[in-house]
Design an enzyme around this catalytic site. Structure first.
Site, PDB file in Angstrom:
ATOM      1  N   GLU A 181      11.514 -10.326   6.364  1.00 58.48           N
ATOM      2  CA  GLU A 181      11.076  -9.946   7.703  1.00 58.48           C
ATOM      3  C   GLU A 181      12.111 -10.431   8.729  1.00 58.48           C
ATOM      4  O   GLU A 181      12.638 -11.545   8.636  1.00 58.48           O
ATOM      5  CB  GLU A 181       9.710 -10.586   7.992  1.00 58.48           C
ATOM      6  N   LYS A 235       3.595  -3.324  10.616  1.00 60.47           N
ATOM      7  CA  LYS A 235       2.753  -4.502  10.448  1.00 60.47           C
ATOM      8  C   LYS A 235       1.443  -4.266  11.176  1.00 60.47           C
ATOM      9  O   LYS A 235       1.427  -3.878  12.353  1.00 60.47           O
ATOM     10  CB  LYS A 235       3.474  -5.731  11.003  1.00 60.47           C
ATOM     11  N   CYS A 241       4.460 -10.008   5.930  1.00 65.70           N
ATOM     12  CA  CYS A 241       4.087 -11.399   6.205  1.00 65.70           C
ATOM     13  C   CYS A 241       2.580 -11.602   6.400  1.00 65.70           C
ATOM     14  O   CYS A 241       1.824 -11.630   5.435  1.00 65.70           O
ATOM     15  CB  CYS A 241       4.879 -11.895   7.415  1.00 65.70           C
TER      16      CYS A 241
END
Length: 509
Positions: free
Chosen positions: A264, A339, A373
Site C-alpha cells: 500500500e 479501499k 490493509c
C-alpha cells in the site's frame, strides 16, 4: 481372528482369483442370486482391469470391489441394475465414459470390523481422480428397510438413516464415505426382499475433475507468487520510482512468478517533493501520478509476463480522493479495487473516501481479490467473496503500518480470513522511514503468505514470511487443488458447515 496374523494387500483382481471370488459372492449374496458367472468377471477384467479391486490376506481373497465405466448423464438418472447388464451377463462398459459406477462391494464376514470397505472405497476414489472422472455413482441397497416397511415409506427411512436414527448396514456405510443420496430408485433389484426392491442412487463428486480442454486454455493449479517488501526511500522523480518497480518485476519474473505484489502507498515518498504543511494538497499531488503508474505497471505486466498487484495509490476523481489498487493482468487487462474501509488517519489527514464496490477477479492463476490493509480487518468482505459462485482462491492484502501492534492487527486478521474462507492470503508491506513525509515517517512490516489450517498445509498455516523490516522479495508456491480438496473433504469444512438457516450475509453496495 487376531490382527497380528493379518497380512492384507490391496491389488487389482485377476481371472485366476475367480474360484475364490465365486465362493465369496455366493456367501455374501446368497439372498440375491450369488456369484457372477466366470465370463462376466473375465469381461470386466479385460475391459476395465483398473476398476476391479480386491484385498487378499495371506493369499486368501477377503474383499472385492467391482466397478464399471459409464456415462454420467445416462446413469445419474433413474435406472435399474439390469440396465448395467448386457447379453450373456456382460457388464456395460463405456470406453469414453466420464463416471465410475460401483457395482458391488463385498467382504468376507470374518473380516468385518477391519474397515476393509473403506479401503476399497478409498481405492475407487483414487482411481476416479487419477482417470479424471467426473464422479462415482452407485445403486445402494437398503437391506435394513424390511424391518420398517410397515411403519414408513423408503424416503422417510433414508431420512432417518441420514440422521443416524436408524442404522442400515449399506446406506450408513456409504454416507460415512462422503456419498450423497441423489434419488430413490424403484425396482432396482426386484428380487432384493430385504430392500423391498428399492435402492438409493448415491453419488461422490470428484472435485478435482477437469472437463477435457486445451492445455493452453486451462487455468493453472500450481502457481508461484512473489511479494515485494519495499524499502521506503527518497526519490526525486516518478521515473526513478518506476525504475525501482521494474527492477523488482524483472527479478520476480526471472523466478517464473505468476504474481508480483507491491505494498500500500509504495510510491508515497513522492509526497516529499511537495509542501508538507497541507496534507490534503500533498495527497492530491501524489494522485497526479497514479494514471502513469497504472499504465506503466500494466505495460510491465505484459512485457515481463507476470500479473502485478500494483500496491495502492491515491486516485483523484470527481473532486474526491480514493485509495485504489490495480490488478494488472499479463494479458493487458486492468481491474480496480478501491479501499472500502478508510482508517481515521486517512479520513482525517487526507480526506480519503471509501469505495463502494467489491471485486473478485478471474486470472490465469486463480480467482483473486484485493483488500487494502484495513479492509482485511472486516471479515464480511472476505466471506462474501468466498461464498459467491466459484469462491476466491487468493486474497492479496497490500498494507502500510507504522508500528508492530498495527502490523499485528493486519497479520492476525489476515490469517483468520485464510482459515475462515479456506483460501490463501498474502500480505505485503513497506519498511524503513520517510522523514520528509508527514504522517508516513516510519514503517513496520513482515510480509507473509497464510494458508488454511489443515494437514495439507504447514503446521502453523504460514506458507512463507519475510525477514521483518528488511527490503527483500519473498516467494511462495501455492497449490490451488489443495483448496478444492479441503473445501470438500477437510478436517473441518468452514464454508460447507455454515448455517444459512440461522444467518446470512448480503452485499448491498
Amino acid at each position: 481372528m487376531a490382527h497380528e496374523e493379518l497380512h492384507l494387500q490391496t491389488r487389482n483382481l485377476e481371472l485366476r482369483d475367480y474360484p475364490q471370488l465365486r465362493e465369496l459372492m455366493d456367501l455374501v449374496y446368497q439372498d440375491i442370486g450369488g456369484a457372477w458367472p466366470r465370463d462376466t468377471i473375465k469381461h470386466m477384467i479385460e475391459k476395465f482391469p483398473d476398476g476391479q479391486i480386491c484385498i487378499e490376506d495371506n493369499g486368501r481373497l477377503v474383499a472385492v470391489a467391482l466397478t464399471a465405466r459409464v456415462d454420467y448423464q445416462r446413469f445419474s438418472n433413474p435406472h435399474t441394475y439390469d440396465d448395467l447388464v448386457m447379453k450373456n451377463d456382460r457388464i456395460l462398459y463405456y470406453p469414453e465414459g466420464d463416471t465410475l459406477y460401483g457395482l458391488d462391494v463385498f467382504i468376507h464376514p470374518d473380516y468385518r470390523g477391519y474397515r476393509l470397505g473403506r479401503r476399497l472405497y478409498d481405492a475407487r476414489k483414487d482411481l476416479c481422480r487419477s482417470l479424471n472422472m467426473r464422479a462415482i455413482l452407485a445403486g445402494g441397497r437398503i437391506p435394513g428397510y424390511r424391518k420398517y416397511a410397515e411403519e414408513m415409506n423408503p424416503a422417510e427411512y433414508i431420512k432417518q438413516v441420514h440422521r443416524k436414527e436408524i442404522y442400515d448396514p449399506i446406506l450408513s456405510f456409504q454416507l460415512s464415505n462422503d456419498f450423497q443420496v441423489k434419488r430413490l430408485l424403484h425396482k432396482y433389484i426386484p428380487e432384493d426382499e430385504k430392500s423391498k426392491g428399492y435402492a438409493t442412487l448415491l453419488e461422490w463428486n470428484n472435485i478435482m475433475f477437469e472437463p477435457p480442454n486445451s492445455v493452453l486454455a486451462s487455468r493453472k493449479s500450481q502457481i508461484r507468487l512473489g511479494a515485494v517488501q519495499w524499502q521506503m526511500r527518497e526519490f526525486n522523480s516518478v521515473d526513478e520510482v518506476l525504475r525501482q518497480v521494474e527492477y523488482f518485476v524483472d527479478a520476480l519474473s526471472d523466478y517464473k512468478s505468476d504474481f508480483a505484489v507491491f505494498p500500500e502507498f509504495f510510491n508515497a515518498s513522492l509526497m516529499g517533493l511537495t509542501d508538507q504543511t497541507d496534507q490534503t494538497k500533498a495527497i492530491r499531488f501524489l494522485a497526479a501520478f497514479t494514471e502513469k503508474f497504472r499504465d506503466e505497471m500494466s505495460q510491465m505486466a505484459v512485457s515481463y509476463n507476470i500479473n502485478i498487484v500494483a500496491g495502492s495509490m491515491p486516485l483523484f476523481e470527481d473532486d474526491r480522493i480514493y485509495n485504489v489498487s490495480y490488478m494488472c493482468h499479463r494479458d493487458g487487462r486492468i481491474d480496480e479495487q478501491r479501499k472500502i474501509h478508510i482508517t481515521p488517519h486517512e479520513r482525517r489527514d487526507w480526506v480519503i473516501e471509501g469505495g463502494n464496490e467489491l471485486g473478485v477477479f478471474e486470472t490465469d492463476a486463480g480467482r483473486v481479490m484485493i483488500q487494502i490493509c484495513y479492509d482485511v480487518e472486516f471479515p464480511e468482505l472476505s466471506r462474501i467473496a468466498a461464498t459467491e459462485e466459484g469462491g476466491v482462491d487468493i486474497i492479496f492484502v497490500p498494507f502500510w503500518t507504522d508500528t508492530k501492534n498495527s502490523y499485528l492487527r493486519v497479520r492476525n486478521c489476515a490469517q483468520a480470513r485464510a482459515v475462515e474462507n479456506e483460501c490463501y492470503v498474502v500480505i505485503t508491506g513497506s519498511v524503513g522511514n520517510l522523514p520528509r513525509v508527514e504522517s508516513l515517517d516510519v514503517q513496520y512490516a513482515q510480509s507473509s503468505v497464510f494458508s488454511p489450517s489443515d494437514f495439507a498445509f504447514p503446521h502453523d498455516a504460514v506458507m512463507s514470511e519475510s525477514t521483518p523490516n528488511t527490503e527483500m522479495i519473498m516467494f511462495s508456491d501455492l497449490d490451488l487443488d489443495k483448496l478444492r480438496v479441503i473445501r470438500a473433504e477437510g478436517s473441518v469444512t468452514n464454508l460447507k458447515d455454515r448455517r444459512p438457516d440461522l444467518y446470512d450475509l448480503k452485499w448491498r453496495g
